[in-house]
Motif scaffolding. Structure first.
Motif, PDB file in Angstrom:
ATOM      1  N   ASP A  68       8.622  -8.229  -8.431  1.00 50.49           N
ATOM      2  CA  ASP A  68       9.386  -8.612  -7.245  1.00 50.49           C
ATOM      3  C   ASP A  68       9.587  -7.424  -6.315  1.00 50.49           C
ATOM      4  O   ASP A  68       9.449  -7.540  -5.099  1.00 50.49           O
ATOM      5  CB  ASP A  68      10.738  -9.194  -7.672  1.00 50.49           C
ATOM      6  CG  ASP A  68      11.525  -9.724  -6.496  1.00 50.49           C
ATOM      7  OD1 ASP A  68      10.959 -10.544  -5.735  1.00 50.49           O
ATOM      8  OD2 ASP A  68      12.680  -9.313  -6.334  1.00 50.49           O
ATOM      9  N   GLU A  69       9.904  -6.261  -6.873  1.00 48.88           N
ATOM     10  CA  GLU A  69      10.083  -5.060  -6.062  1.00 48.88           C
ATOM     11  C   GLU A  69       8.785  -4.671  -5.355  1.00 48.88           C
ATOM     12  O   GLU A  69       8.806  -4.179  -4.237  1.00 48.88           O
ATOM     13  CB  GLU A  69      10.562  -3.886  -6.927  1.00 48.88           C
ATOM     14  CG  GLU A  69      11.978  -4.037  -7.426  1.00 48.88           C
ATOM     15  CD  GLU A  69      12.350  -2.933  -8.393  1.00 48.88           C
ATOM     16  OE1 GLU A  69      13.251  -2.145  -8.038  1.00 48.88           O
ATOM     17  OE2 GLU A  69      11.750  -2.857  -9.477  1.00 48.88           O
ATOM     18  N   VAL A 114      -3.583  -7.070 -12.386  1.00 58.06           N
ATOM     19  CA  VAL A 114      -3.413  -5.653 -12.073  1.00 58.06           C
ATOM     20  C   VAL A 114      -1.981  -5.384 -11.616  1.00 58.06           C
ATOM     21  O   VAL A 114      -1.390  -4.361 -11.967  1.00 58.06           O
ATOM     22  CB  VAL A 114      -4.442  -5.192 -11.015  1.00 58.06           C
ATOM     23  CG1 VAL A 114      -4.157  -3.780 -10.542  1.00 58.06           C
ATOM     24  CG2 VAL A 114      -5.861  -5.284 -11.580  1.00 58.06           C
ATOM     25  N   LEU A 115      -1.404  -6.308 -10.848  1.00 57.29           N
ATOM     26  CA  LEU A 115      -0.013  -6.137 -10.419  1.00 57.29           C
ATOM     27  C   LEU A 115       0.926  -6.051 -11.616  1.00 57.29           C
ATOM     28  O   LEU A 115       1.866  -5.251 -11.629  1.00 57.29           O
ATOM     29  CB  LEU A 115       0.415  -7.290  -9.519  1.00 57.29           C
ATOM     30  CG  LEU A 115      -0.061  -7.221  -8.084  1.00 57.29           C
ATOM     31  CD1 LEU A 115       0.250  -8.521  -7.361  1.00 57.29           C
ATOM     32  CD2 LEU A 115       0.539  -6.050  -7.363  1.00 57.29           C
ATOM     33  N   ILE A 116       0.673  -6.853 -12.616  1.00 54.81           N
ATOM     34  CA  ILE A 116       1.494  -6.823 -13.833  1.00 54.81           C
ATOM     35  C   ILE A 116       1.354  -5.464 -14.516  1.00 54.81           C
ATOM     36  O   ILE A 116       2.357  -4.852 -14.902  1.00 54.81           O
ATOM     37  CB  ILE A 116       1.110  -7.978 -14.781  1.00 54.81           C
ATOM     38  CG1 ILE A 116       1.509  -9.321 -14.164  1.00 54.81           C
ATOM     39  CG2 ILE A 116       1.754  -7.793 -16.148  1.00 54.81           C
ATOM     40  CD1 ILE A 116       0.932 -10.532 -14.865  1.00 54.81           C
ATOM     41  N   ASP A 117       0.113  -4.987 -14.625  1.00 55.59           N
ATOM     42  CA  ASP A 117      -0.111  -3.669 -15.231  1.00 55.59           C
ATOM     43  C   ASP A 117       0.583  -2.564 -14.439  1.00 55.59           C
ATOM     44  O   ASP A 117       1.194  -1.657 -15.011  1.00 55.59           O
ATOM     45  CB  ASP A 117      -1.612  -3.366 -15.321  1.00 55.59           C
ATOM     46  CG  ASP A 117      -2.331  -4.218 -16.358  1.00 55.59           C
ATOM     47  OD1 ASP A 117      -1.645  -4.806 -17.221  1.00 55.59           O
ATOM     48  OD2 ASP A 117      -3.566  -4.291 -16.302  1.00 55.59           O
ATOM     49  N   LEU A 118       0.499  -2.630 -13.110  1.00 52.42           N
ATOM     50  CA  LEU A 118       1.141  -1.617 -12.264  1.00 52.42           C
ATOM     51  C   LEU A 118       2.656  -1.639 -12.416  1.00 52.42           C
ATOM     52  O   LEU A 118       3.295  -0.595 -12.508  1.00 52.42           O
ATOM     53  CB  LEU A 118       0.758  -1.822 -10.796  1.00 52.42           C
ATOM     54  CG  LEU A 118      -0.669  -1.448 -10.411  1.00 52.42           C
ATOM     55  CD1 LEU A 118      -0.989  -1.934  -8.999  1.00 52.42           C
ATOM     56  CD2 LEU A 118      -0.887   0.046 -10.529  1.00 52.42           C
ATOM     57  N   SER A 162       0.829  -1.212   0.000  1.00 55.16           N
ATOM     58  CA  SER A 162       0.000   0.000   0.000  1.00 55.16           C
ATOM     59  C   SER A 162       0.862   1.260   0.000  1.00 55.16           C
ATOM     60  O   SER A 162       0.581   2.208  -0.739  1.00 55.16           O
ATOM     61  CB  SER A 162      -0.950  -0.003   1.196  1.00 55.16           C
ATOM     62  OG  SER A 162      -0.230  -0.090   2.408  1.00 55.16           O
ATOM     63  N   GLU A 163       1.922   1.246   0.795  1.00 53.23           N
ATOM     64  CA  GLU A 163       2.826   2.401   0.838  1.00 53.23           C
ATOM     65  C   GLU A 163       3.581   2.551  -0.479  1.00 53.23           C
ATOM     66  O   GLU A 163       3.757   3.652  -0.989  1.00 53.23           O
ATOM     67  CB  GLU A 163       3.823   2.255   1.996  1.00 53.23           C
ATOM     68  CG  GLU A 163       3.184   2.275   3.357  1.00 53.23           C
ATOM     69  CD  GLU A 163       4.143   1.854   4.460  1.00 53.23           C
ATOM     70  OE1 GLU A 163       5.300   1.451   4.156  1.00 53.23           O
ATOM     71  OE2 GLU A 163       3.734   1.900   5.627  1.00 53.23           O
ATOM     72  N   ARG A 164       4.027   1.425  -1.022  1.00 54.02           N
ATOM     73  CA  ARG A 164       4.792   1.443  -2.273  1.00 54.02           C
ATOM     74  C   ARG A 164       3.939   1.986  -3.415  1.00 54.02           C
ATOM     75  O   ARG A 164       4.393   2.789  -4.236  1.00 54.02           O
ATOM     76  CB  ARG A 164       5.291   0.030  -2.592  1.00 54.02           C
ATOM     77  CG  ARG A 164       6.114  -0.096  -3.853  1.00 54.02           C
ATOM     78  CD  ARG A 164       7.448   0.601  -3.656  1.00 54.02           C
ATOM     79  NE  ARG A 164       8.228   0.687  -4.850  1.00 54.02           N
ATOM     80  CZ  ARG A 164       9.360   0.047  -5.057  1.00 54.02           C
ATOM     81  NH1 ARG A 164       9.845  -0.749  -4.133  1.00 54.02           N
ATOM     82  NH2 ARG A 164      10.022   0.195  -6.174  1.00 54.02           N
ATOM     83  N   SER A 217       8.317  -7.154   0.212  1.00 50.22           N
ATOM     84  CA  SER A 217       8.164  -6.975   1.652  1.00 50.22           C
ATOM     85  C   SER A 217       6.733  -7.166   2.159  1.00 50.22           C
ATOM     86  O   SER A 217       6.496  -7.053   3.347  1.00 50.22           O
ATOM     87  CB  SER A 217       8.654  -5.578   2.050  1.00 50.22           C
ATOM     88  OG  SER A 217       7.867  -4.613   1.376  1.00 50.22           O
ATOM     89  N   ASP A 218       5.795  -7.451   1.272  1.00 54.78           N
ATOM     90  CA  ASP A 218       4.397  -7.573   1.700  1.00 54.78           C
ATOM     91  C   ASP A 218       3.973  -9.039   1.671  1.00 54.78           C
ATOM     92  O   ASP A 218       3.607  -9.574   0.638  1.00 54.78           O
ATOM     93  CB  ASP A 218       3.497  -6.725   0.804  1.00 54.78           C
ATOM     94  CG  ASP A 218       2.120  -6.495   1.398  1.00 54.78           C
ATOM     95  OD1 ASP A 218       1.650  -7.370   2.160  1.00 54.78           O
ATOM     96  OD2 ASP A 218       1.529  -5.453   1.108  1.00 54.78           O
ATOM     97  N   ARG A 219       4.014  -9.667   2.827  1.00 53.10           N
ATOM     98  CA  ARG A 219       3.732 -11.112   2.922  1.00 53.10           C
ATOM     99  C   ARG A 219       2.298 -11.441   2.499  1.00 53.10           C
ATOM    100  O   ARG A 219       2.054 -12.424   1.812  1.00 53.10           O
ATOM    101  CB  ARG A 219       3.981 -11.583   4.352  1.00 53.10           C
ATOM    102  CG  ARG A 219       3.819 -13.068   4.500  1.00 53.10           C
ATOM    103  CD  ARG A 219       4.383 -13.540   5.828  1.00 53.10           C
ATOM    104  NE  ARG A 219       4.446 -14.977   5.827  1.00 53.10           N
ATOM    105  CZ  ARG A 219       3.691 -15.731   6.602  1.00 53.10           C
ATOM    106  NH1 ARG A 219       2.875 -15.191   7.473  1.00 53.10           N
ATOM    107  NH2 ARG A 219       3.787 -17.038   6.544  1.00 53.10           N
TER     108      ARG A 219
END
Length: 150
Positions: free
Chosen positions: A59-60, A46-50, A4-6, A64-66
């Motif tokens: 990966d980045e 959506v992660l791929i698009d982002l 969320s922060e990233r 850090s988000d389990r």
């Protein structure tokens, strides 16, 4: 840094509002807001698009988000799930079709007094138990996938 922060940091780095980001990835502004506040997580698509939009690797974004890593793993399992489920459901339906065909042939033979497709030996055994075997294999396979992937 959690997802969320990233996400908020990357969006602000680009100078976009939540609405502008939402338009670029074809989701609602409320979805972006929920991701940034940690109330929900995006799908793998959506992660791929982002990651493409921000020019960073998935990966980045996930490192850090389990909770998000677990969601991506679940999503990937569900993406593989339908292919095998469709296969086992098809095997089951073939068995049902063959059973119905067998019953129709038996009905015709009984009521019309014919001997249409009367088989002997192994062929008769396969015709009698084949549909049942297909239905059992299809049912067990489909049920085991449901338990494994849900």
């Amino acid at each position: 840094m959690i997802f969320s922060e990233r996400l908020k940091t990357e969006r602000e780095k680009m100078g976009w509002s939540q609405t502008e980001l939402a338009e670029k990835i074809h989701v609602s502004r409320q979805s972006v807001s929920k991701w940034e506040t940690g109330k929900s997580l995006p799908s793998i698509e959506v992660l791929i698009d982002l990651s493409d939009l921000f020019g960073i690797t998935i990966d980045e974004m996930l490192r850090s988000d389990r909770e998000l890593k677990e969601k991506v793993i679940q999503d990937s399992k569900q993406l593989a799930h339908p292919r095998w489920k469709v296969f086992f459901d098809s095997v089951f339906m073939i068995g049902v079709f063959l059973l119905v065909a067998k019953l129709i042939i038996l009905g015709i033979n009984y009521f019309a007094g014919t001997e249409f497709l009367m088989l002997e030996g192994f062929a008769r055994l396969a015709a009698n138990f084949g549909p049942l075997v297909l239905m059992v294999i299809g049912g067990i396979g489909s049920d085991s996938l449901k338990d494994k992937y849900q």
